[in-house]
Design an enzyme around this catalytic site. Structure first.
Site, PDB file in Angstrom:
ATOM      1  N   HIS A   1       0.833  -1.195   0.000  1.00 38.38           N
ATOM      2  CA  HIS A   1       0.000   0.000   0.000  1.00 38.38           C
ATOM      3  C   HIS A   1       0.870   1.249   0.000  1.00 38.38           C
ATOM      4  O   HIS A   1       2.082   1.183   0.234  1.00 38.38           O
ATOM      5  CB  HIS A   1      -0.932   0.025   1.215  1.00 38.38           C
ATOM      6  CG  HIS A   1      -2.096  -0.902   1.102  1.00 38.38           C
ATOM      7  ND1 HIS A   1      -2.037  -2.216   1.515  1.00 38.38           N
ATOM      8  CD2 HIS A   1      -3.351  -0.722   0.604  1.00 38.38           C
ATOM      9  CE1 HIS A   1      -3.208  -2.804   1.291  1.00 38.38           C
ATOM     10  NE2 HIS A   1      -4.022  -1.924   0.741  1.00 38.38           N
TER      11      HIS A   1
ATOM     12  N   LYS B   1      -0.756   4.806   4.551  1.00 40.10           N
ATOM     13  CA  LYS B   1      -1.575   3.822   5.279  1.00 40.10           C
ATOM     14  C   LYS B   1      -0.957   3.516   6.631  1.00 40.10           C
ATOM     15  O   LYS B   1       0.231   3.204   6.732  1.00 40.10           O
ATOM     16  CB  LYS B   1      -1.728   2.541   4.457  1.00 40.10           C
ATOM     17  CG  LYS B   1      -2.691   1.527   5.077  1.00 40.10           C
ATOM     18  CD  LYS B   1      -2.997   0.403   4.113  1.00 40.10           C
ATOM     19  CE  LYS B   1      -3.894  -0.653   4.731  1.00 40.10           C
ATOM     20  NZ  LYS B   1      -5.210  -0.111   5.126  1.00 40.10           N
TER      21      LYS B   1
END
Length: 247
Positions: free
Chosen positions: A140, A144
């Site tokens: 990600h 995040k």
């Protein structure tokens, strides 16, 4: 459908807002979140300020810390909730289950239809490739906060179910100086750049590897999935649902 969007000022909130603008059947009546908003609907810092009479469903793309206030609002006003936020601890998960006894709650670590089909596929592969080693890799963007991702946990739960609960997750091997156990499922996290979301499950046997991979091209797939979840949950009976229930 009148939506209360929790996490309206965040990245996913903005994407949901953009998607809804092009869909006549949905209307964001109000938002809930921190910071300034340029949306054309009112955004409140405190959810209790929002008039529940204007709300048909709550879509939650906020952070785990706001869960309790969202659940309290939903149960007090009998409003269904789609929980698309991740990073909840065990205590919060129990609160989700308790809330679902009073109202319909759809909770998923990932709103993508593809990911939810992928969990079914890897569950079956884990059962049929019983002697293969399994590793999960998730990637990600660097913003995040939670790790591993809720989706990686979903995928682990699927392969563990396929192996009849006979596996255990291993999140970090740098201190392990022993041969890999057959019951291990390694879960690895990458946080870098602007990666939207990428998940791979590797099945490694003798002289062959089978890899199942899902790659998100944009955050819109999660927004669209949350709206499909709202379509399902808005007329459902109280209970705890997942994305699998909408298929």
């Amino acid at each position: 459908m009148n939506i209360l969007l929790a996490g309206a000022t965040g990245a996913m909130g903005k994407v949901v807002t953009e998607v809804v603008e092009n869909k006549e059947q949905y209307h964001i009546a109000a938002g809930f979140g921190e910071g300034e908003s340029k949306a054309d609907y009112p955004v409140y810092a405190d959810i209790i300020e929002i008039n529940p009479e204007n709300i048909d469903v709550i879509i939650d793309f906020s952070v785990a810390e706001t869960l309790e206030s969202i659940l309290n609002y939903g149960t007090s006003n009998k409003i269904p909730i789609v929980i698309a936020a991740t990073g909840h601890n065990e205590e919060q998960i129990e609160k989700i289950k308790l809330a679902s006894e009073q109202i319909p709650v759809l909770w998923s670590g990932n709103m993508s239809l593809g990911i939810n089909i992928m969990t079914e596929v890897v569950k079956e592969l884990a059962a049929k490739l019983a002697k293969y080693d399994i590793e999960i890799i998730e990637k990600h963007h660097h913003f995040k906060k939670d790790a591993p991702s809720g989706t990686a946990k979903m995928l682990y739960n699927a392969v563990n179910e396929g192996r009849n609960g006979n596996t255990h997750p291993v999140y970090d091997r740098h201190d392990i100086k022993e041969q890999r156990e057959s019951t291990e499922v390694g879960i690895h996290t990458v946080r870098a750049g602007s990666i939207v979301g990428e998940h791979s499950v590797i099945f490694a046997g003798l002289d062959e590897i089978l890899e199942v991979k899902h790659q998100a091209g944009s955050k819109k797939i999660f927004a669209i999935g949350s709206l499909q979840a709202a379509d399902f949950i808005v007329n459902a009976q109280p209970g705890l649902y997942s994305m699998k229930d909408i298929f």
